[in-house]
Scaffold this motif. Structure first.
Motif, PDB file in Angstrom:
ATOM      1  N   GLU A   1       0.822  -1.191   0.000  1.00  0.00           N
ATOM      2  CA  GLU A   1       0.000   0.000   0.000  1.00  0.00           C
ATOM      3  C   GLU A   1       0.861   1.247   0.000  1.00  0.00           C
ATOM      4  O   GLU A   1       2.023   1.231   0.350  1.00  0.00           O
ATOM      5  CB  GLU A   1      -0.955  -0.047   1.181  1.00  0.00           C
TER       6      GLU A   1
ATOM      7  N   CYS B   1      -6.595   0.629  -5.828  1.00  0.00           N
ATOM      8  CA  CYS B   1      -6.352   2.034  -5.487  1.00  0.00           C
ATOM      9  C   CYS B   1      -5.297   2.219  -4.412  1.00  0.00           C
ATOM     10  O   CYS B   1      -4.700   3.293  -4.321  1.00  0.00           O
ATOM     11  CB  CYS B   1      -7.648   2.714  -5.074  1.00  0.00           C
ATOM     12  N   ILE B   2      -5.069   1.219  -3.572  1.00  0.00           N
ATOM     13  CA  ILE B   2      -4.084   1.397  -2.491  1.00  0.00           C
ATOM     14  C   ILE B   2      -2.922   0.436  -2.629  1.00  0.00           C
ATOM     15  O   ILE B   2      -2.162   0.230  -1.684  1.00  0.00           O
ATOM     16  CB  ILE B   2      -4.736   1.278  -1.090  1.00  0.00           C
TER      17      ILE B   2
ATOM     18  N   PRO C   1      -8.902  -5.976   2.741  1.00  0.00           N
ATOM     19  CA  PRO C   1      -8.093  -4.752   2.718  1.00  0.00           C
ATOM     20  C   PRO C   1      -8.577  -3.723   3.737  1.00  0.00           C
ATOM     21  O   PRO C   1      -8.055  -2.622   3.808  1.00  0.00           O
ATOM     22  CB  PRO C   1      -8.330  -4.230   1.296  1.00  0.00           C
TER      23      PRO C   1
ATOM     24  N   LEU D   1      -7.011  -4.166  -3.310  1.00  0.00           N
ATOM     25  CA  LEU D   1      -7.660  -3.008  -3.927  1.00  0.00           C
ATOM     26  C   LEU D   1      -6.635  -2.317  -4.825  1.00  0.00           C
ATOM     27  O   LEU D   1      -5.527  -1.991  -4.376  1.00  0.00           O
ATOM     28  CB  LEU D   1      -8.136  -2.026  -2.856  1.00  0.00           C
TER      29      LEU D   1
ATOM     30  N   SER E   1      -9.974   3.496  -1.067  1.00  0.00           N
ATOM     31  CA  SER E   1     -10.345   2.294  -0.302  1.00  0.00           C
ATOM     32  C   SER E   1     -11.606   2.447   0.535  1.00  0.00           C
ATOM     33  O   SER E   1     -11.720   1.845   1.587  1.00  0.00           O
ATOM     34  CB  SER E   1      -9.176   1.812   0.585  1.00  0.00           C
TER      35      SER E   1
ATOM     36  N   GLY F   1     -15.008   0.257  -2.412  1.00  0.00           N
ATOM     37  CA  GLY F   1     -14.958  -1.195  -2.577  1.00  0.00           C
ATOM     38  C   GLY F   1     -15.166  -1.678  -4.000  1.00  0.00           C
ATOM     39  O   GLY F   1     -15.469  -2.844  -4.208  1.00  0.00           O
ATOM     40  N   THR F   2     -15.002  -0.809  -4.994  1.00  0.00           N
ATOM     41  CA  THR F   2     -15.252  -1.253  -6.370  1.00  0.00           C
ATOM     42  C   THR F   2     -14.029  -1.837  -7.069  1.00  0.00           C
ATOM     43  O   THR F   2     -14.189  -2.548  -8.057  1.00  0.00           O
ATOM     44  CB  THR F   2     -15.787  -0.103  -7.251  1.00  0.00           C
TER      45      THR F   2
END
Lengths: 318, 392
Positions: free
Chosen positions: A5, A111-112, A297, A109, A94, A97-98
């Motif tokens: 992350e 994104c992170i 996550p 995830l 985060s 949740g998509t």
């Protein structure tokens, strides 16, 4: 937090925007402003039609900066190279949740997850397992939500006692940790059809595991679900989608985690809720791989929720 | 009833679809990517009381407090309703205090003063150097779960929604829109991708947010949209329970929005012409952390979970020297009267949390243009829960 992350930025050149780390398909920025840690990687993305039809991998070569998340890189590929690349994303931090997907084989995830922290020259992106693929990296979340009642709450009191609350606020509250991303559903070997743990004699249900680990997950789950349906006269909610995966053997970790939170919110509804949690598709199928808790996550630990439900008396099962 | 095609799948489009369905229209939404993947989803999640805008943008402030109270009621499960504090840390902040208080009163925003001791009892993480604090009815929301109920309810009411469907043309014949030309980005079972098709419409609403200029150009018209990106930073840990604002003119690095186990720090602002290429300048990230840690020192030590950019859909023609002062209100353009393209509207400007109000104003205009006398019902009509979206 996982090692992949994002961490605090320590750019050697604080004046260089992250965009100076651009795709190889664009004109290169001046080398003087390019952060030294930038590396050129291959991003290998599973592409397919619905149901995983015509699945194959497409490779994209591009330079990646130290702060770039997998999602940043996907956005760049979509905007600069391939507008038909399909993946879900919304909040980029985060909460929604998509953007859960399998990154180098693990649920994360996008994104992170920082690209360079993965430490591989090829980063492989695949859609979540256990849920039907709609296309590329996008899965259909409906089978998971078929077992999370829309009316279950999503707000809870904060954990920490406060030394005061502001005027008009009875107590501090916050949103639930679970962002319903599906990572745990994908990681669970019982749900994704890779359970190779030997059958345990203590298992309360004979159909606890898919018949063969060699079977494709979909087929195994489908067969097991039909068997489960024959074994019991209790059926799942009638508003479940028609897809066979919507009536699985095991409703999975996320719905059980949500159920345990609803139990905490509404102890008066214990019998009704435990009837689902301890029902024919509930906690009895968990084989304690703990993969759900490792994959989460968001710090939920669904395996603990499932064990909580297993230990509870009620629901007509004790 | 007329069929209305909405371009864009953000919060405004979702709320508009909901409003139009309640008024009896037939509705379809077309979104290029995932729903709420533009500015809506990337929102910091501050359900503004309006105090942030009260001094320099009273119209936006009034919109905020009115929508704040409505949304608290309509979507409580998407919110942490812990209110917010404005905190004064220096003489300049203290000098702003009375102006802010008066402006809040003028906009109908309730406030309550706290001494530094009282403020630190509410929020022990505040800096010891806090000089004064003022409570306002801010809250935190989850942007995805605030907007999704509108989409879920609209769809349950009959709206058709298409994500991963790009609008590639607006069909205009004889000075009136006739429909849309579309491209499906997902692959079909035969491996074909990018299928092009058309959809007729009686009216088309451009609700594409920061992309509204690009969409308007498809019909050969202009809207003064000015994408105004900003950097946001999510740090690990919930440093406060209340939203924390700096008690000064809206600027950068002056809000802390706790949410779940995170705290979101915001926001910077610059202007761009291309909302598809958003930088995340590292110096902006560092500045957000530094400025917010003046209010809550723990911000400086927390690990950064994510840094991202979002493009505000500002209404253009403003002085770019201080983009924070561009009004955050919204406007709806009827291109029939402006540009002789009848049946085309653009809803531009606004904020994530004014989605319902933007929809109401747009739907009012659609009713007027189509000659229907159907009042807005979105203030009081209950919404389905977010998860209901996945039950249809």
């Amino acid at each position: 937090m996982s090692d992949a992350e994002k961490t605090a930025p320590e750019s050697p050149d604080a004046t260089a925007p992250a965009s100076s780390v651009s795709s190889s398909s664009l004109p290169s920025p001046s080398p003087a402003t390019e952060p030294q840690q930038t590396r050129t990687l291959t991003v290998r993305v599973q592409r397919s039609g619905p149901g995983g039809a015509n699945a194959r991998f497409d490779d994209y070569r591009l330079s990646v900066g130290p702060e770039d998340s997998v999602l940043d890189v996907l956005d760049r590929i979509r905007v600069e190279t391939d507008p038909t690349l399909v993946y879900r994303h919304s909040c980029h931090h985060s909460s929604c949740g998509t953007c859960a997907m399998r990154i180098n084989g693990r649920e994360r995830l996008a994104c992170i997850t920082r690209m360079l922290a993965l430490g591989t020259d090829v980063v492989t992106l695949e859609p979540l397992r256990s849920l039907p693929v709609l296309g590329d990296l996008m899965v259909d979340m409906r089978p998971m939500f078929a077992h999370i009642d829309p009316d279950w709450g999503y707000v809870r009191p904060v954990e920490k006692a406060s030394t005061g609350v502001p005027h008009g606020v009875a107590r501090y509250t916050r949103l639930e940790n679970c962002i319903e991303c599906g990572a745990c559903m994908s990681a669970c070997p019982v749900s994704n059809g890779t359970d190779d743990m030997p059958p345990a004699t203590a298992q309360p249900a004979q159909h606890a595991a898919p018949q063969s680990t060699r079977q494709p997950a979909r087929q195994a789950a489908s067969q097991a679900a039909s068997q489960a349906a024959q074994d019991t006269d209790e059926s799942l909610p009638t508003d479940s989608p028609a897809d066979p995966l919507a009536a699985p053997l095991f409703i999975g970790p996320a719905p059980l985690a949500a159920l345990n939170r609803e139990l905490a919110r509404h102890p008066e509804r214990r019998e009704e809720l435990l009837h689902i949690g301890k029902g024919p598709h509930g906690e009895r199928h968990c084989r304690r791989h703990m993969a759900c808790s490792r994959a989460c996550p968001s710090g939920v630990y669904p395996a603990k929720d499932i064990m909580d439900i297993r230990m509870m008396h009620g629901g007509g099962k004790d | 009833m007329e069929h209305i095609a909405i371009i864009g799948g953000g919060g405004t489009a979702a709320a508009l679809a909901h409003d139009l369905i309640l008024r009896g229209f037939s509705v379809a939404i077309y979104e290029r990517g995932e729903f709420f993947s533009g500015a809506t989803g990337r929102h910091h999640g501050l359900l503004h009381s309006g105090a942030r805008y009260a001094v320099h943008d009273p119209e936006a402030a009034r919109e905020c407090i009115e929508e704040n109270m409505i949304l608290r009621r309509l979507v409580p499960q998407a919110m942490e309703q812990n209110d917010g504090l404005f905190v004064a840390l220096d003489d300049e902040d203290m000098a702003y205090r009375q102006r802010l208080k008066d402006a809040c009163a003028a906009s109908g925003i309730p406030t309550r003063d706290y001494t530094p001791e009282q403020a630190r009892r509410l929020e022990p993480g505040l800096t010891e150097t806090v000089l004064a604090a003022m409570q306002v009815p801010d809250a935190t929301f989850d942007a995805w779960r605030l907007a999704l109920p509108f989409l879920a309810t609209a769809r349950a009411g009959g709206a058709t929604i298409h994500n991963f469907t790009e609008v590639i043309g607006i069909d205009v014949q004889g000075g009136a829109v006739r429909g849309l030309r579309l491209r499906t980005l997902t692959e079909d079972v035969h491996g074909a991708r990018g299928r092009e098709w058309t959809a007729p419409a009686d009216m088309v609403v451009n609700a594409a947010g920061a992309w509204a200029g690009k969409v308007a150009a498809l019909a050969g018209v202009h809207v003064p949209i000015q994408p105004g990106p900003g950097v946001l930073v999510a740090i690990e840990g919930r440093v406060t329970n209340m939203v924390i604002n700096r008690m000064r003119k809206a600027s950068e690095g002056d809000i802390i929005v706790p949410q779940r186990r995170l705290s979101v720090l915001g926001t910077s602002m610059w202007l761009t012409n291309d909302p598809d290429h958003l930088d995340i300048p590292p110096e902006h990230v560092q500045r957000m952390v530094r400025l917010c840690s003046e209010m809550v020192p723990a911000c400086a030590d927390a690990a950064i979970r994510s840094a991202w950019s979002a493009a505000r859909p500002l209404i253009g023609n403003a002085d770019a020297a201080r983009p924070q002062e561009i009004s955050r209100t919204f406007d709806c353009y009827d291109h029939g009267t402006r540009d002789n393209v009848s049946g085309l509207l653009s809803i531009i400007g606004g904020k994530g949390m004014t989605l319902r109000a933007m929809a109401e104003k747009t739907a009012d205009i659609i009713c007027r243009l189509t000659g229907h006398d159907a009042p807005c019902r979105t203030r009081e009509t209950p919404l389905l829960p977010a998860r209901a979206f996945y039950r249809s």
